[in-house]
Design an enzyme around this catalytic site. Sequence first.
Site, short mmCIF file in Angstrom:
data_model
loop_
_atom_site.label_atom_id
_atom_site.label_comp_id
_atom_site.label_asym_id
_atom_site.label_seq_id
_atom_site.Cartn_x
_atom_site.Cartn_y
_atom_site.Cartn_z
N ASP A 164 1.01 -1.13 -0.32
CA ASP A 164 -0.11 0.15 0.08
C ASP A 164 0.68 1.36 -0.04
O ASP A 164 0.69 2.20 -0.60
CB ASP A 164 -0.98 -0.05 1.29
CG ASP A 164 -1.60 -1.26 1.32
OD1 ASP A 164 -2.33 -1.64 0.44
OD2 ASP A 164 -1.71 -2.03 2.49
N HIS A 217 -4.51 -3.43 6.62
CA HIS A 217 -4.20 -3.78 5.15
C HIS A 217 -5.84 -3.89 4.82
O HIS A 217 -6.02 -5.16 4.67
CB HIS A 217 -3.37 -4.78 4.95
CG HIS A 217 -3.41 -5.07 3.58
ND1 HIS A 217 -3.14 -4.19 2.53
CD2 HIS A 217 -3.79 -6.35 3.22
CE1 HIS A 217 -3.19 -5.02 1.38
NE2 HIS A 217 -3.68 -6.31 1.71
P1 NAI Z 1 -2.47 -18.32 -4.19
O1 NAI Z 1 -3.73 -18.82 -4.04
O2 NAI Z 1 -1.94 -18.21 -5.45
O3 NAI Z 1 -1.25 -19.16 -3.23
C1 NAI Z 1 -1.72 -19.40 -1.76
C2 NAI Z 1 -0.85 -20.73 -1.58
O4 NAI Z 1 -0.84 -20.88 -0.08
C3 NAI Z 1 -1.61 -21.88 -2.22
O5 NAI Z 1 -0.52 -22.61 -2.97
C4 NAI Z 1 -2.03 -22.60 -0.86
O6 NAI Z 1 -2.10 -24.12 -1.14
C5 NAI Z 1 -1.22 -22.15 0.30
N1 NAI Z 1 -1.61 -22.06 1.46
C6 NAI Z 1 -2.67 -21.98 1.93
N2 NAI Z 1 -2.98 -22.24 3.25
C7 NAI Z 1 -1.82 -22.65 3.45
C8 NAI Z 1 -1.13 -22.98 4.99
N3 NAI Z 1 -1.68 -23.14 6.15
N4 NAI Z 1 0.25 -23.41 4.96
C9 NAI Z 1 0.97 -23.24 3.75
N5 NAI Z 1 0.62 -22.85 2.77
C10 NAI Z 1 -0.76 -22.58 2.71
O7 NAI Z 1 -2.58 -16.82 -3.69
P2 NAI Z 1 -1.45 -15.58 -3.52
O8 NAI Z 1 -2.24 -14.69 -4.73
O9 NAI Z 1 -0.16 -16.03 -3.52
O10 NAI Z 1 -1.83 -14.67 -2.16
C11 NAI Z 1 -1.56 -15.47 -1.00
C12 NAI Z 1 -2.18 -14.37 0.27
O11 NAI Z 1 -1.34 -13.11 0.18
C13 NAI Z 1 -3.76 -14.20 0.03
O12 NAI Z 1 -4.20 -14.20 1.15
C14 NAI Z 1 -3.74 -12.56 -0.60
O13 NAI Z 1 -4.99 -12.30 0.02
C15 NAI Z 1 -2.51 -12.09 0.09
N6 NAI Z 1 -2.07 -10.69 -0.20
C16 NAI Z 1 -1.73 -10.01 0.69
C17 NAI Z 1 -1.26 -8.77 0.40
C18 NAI Z 1 -0.97 -7.52 1.28
O14 NAI Z 1 -0.64 -6.52 0.64
N7 NAI Z 1 -0.74 -7.84 2.49
C19 NAI Z 1 -1.06 -8.37 -1.25
C20 NAI Z 1 -1.58 -9.49 -2.23
C21 NAI Z 1 -2.14 -10.79 -1.63
#
Ligand code: NAI
Length: 324
Positions: free
Chosen positions: A159, A187
């Site tokens: 952000d 966030h």
């Molecule tokens: P994605 O769905 O492509 O990947 C998430 C991965 O985490 C998947 O491979 C899944 O199997 C794994 N996963 C789920 N629970 C797990 C656990 N308990 N232990 C280990 N691995 C686990 O999602 P993406 O796009 O990579 O995003 C991940 C997270 O980041 C989401 O929660 C999203 O909202 C968040 N995010 C946060 C941002 C921020 O500014 N703080 C910005 C963009 C995304």
Amino acid sequence: LKPPVRVAITGAAGQIGYSLIFRVASGEMLGPNQPIILHLIDLPFAMTALNGVAMEIQDCAFPLVQGIVATDNQTVGFKDVNYALLVGAKPRGPGMERGDLLKDNGKIFTETGKYINDHASRDIKVVVVGNPCNTNCLILANQIKDIPKENFTAMTRLDHNRAQYQLADKLGVHSSDIRKIAIFGNHSPTMVPYIDQMTAKNHKATVDQQWVTQTFIPSVQQRGAEIIKARKLSSAASAGNAAMNHITTWVNGTPEGDYTSMAIPSDGSYGVPKGLIFSFPVTVKNGKYSIVQGLPISPFYQGLLDKTIKELVDERNAVDHLLK
Ligand code: NAI
């Protein structure tokens, strides 16, 4: 070269993981003299994909990578880890309420907190990226008994970086010319981009208030949604980039005369209830962050701060049973 450090990344088979891991492995996050042992953690169903990622890391022949642990076992995953980027989380599905999201992720971060407490290095620095990241971090930190609470943070650097770009674009300068801005709060769409002390090329810079309220603040708050609309996928490379920036700044410090944004345990500054994981303007020196004190808060900003504080208090109340 220094002795190797262990860097854990959860959600390592996901889309943020895929953009983040290779840059960490190349030395961009911790510098060219810091060898790394990568701990890549994901869920059991994702292990085949994760092994593919591990093969690709091998095929990069990165000079700094001294080992790869790819696992769905958190005991192994967090063993002696010095840095953890907690990206893995359960995404919000269609029709899912925010309360359900908090509950499902609450379970994940309670468990991860226990593993980190029992197995990680006592100097571990943690950034939670998986959403809702502030409250996930609160739940995680609550499980920690003998690692300092200030080592547990959540990411608002994306952000911050987004705000920096919007302001640079408006003022016709480069992003790196914009200093002294910060994100306060959650966030989430209630986040507060604070720019009353902004400088551009080291001079006080102002932009008109109407643009701030009608264009700038909504565009920073809604940028994630705009990216989803355009890409049909949520922001990944920019999120991975910001997670690396968060750790790099935490280790190397903020430049003289500037600050950054990190969501950290509140000490009560700016009237934020103690203990909430709240984004503040911080300076960092020798691996320790300090909240920038005494920034003037106008009635306009106070109104926005009150909203984001209320949202985080409500989130905390919704997971109260996990904080015992
Ligand atoms: P994605 O769905 O492509 O990947 C998430 C991965 O985490 C998947 O491979 C899944 O199997 C794994 N996963 C789920 N629970 C797990 C656990 N308990 N232990 C280990 N691995 C686990 O999602 P993406 O796009 O990579 O995003 C991940 C997270 O980041 C989401 O929660 C999203 O909202 C968040 N995010 C946060 C941002 C921020 O500014 N703080 C910005 C963009 C995304």
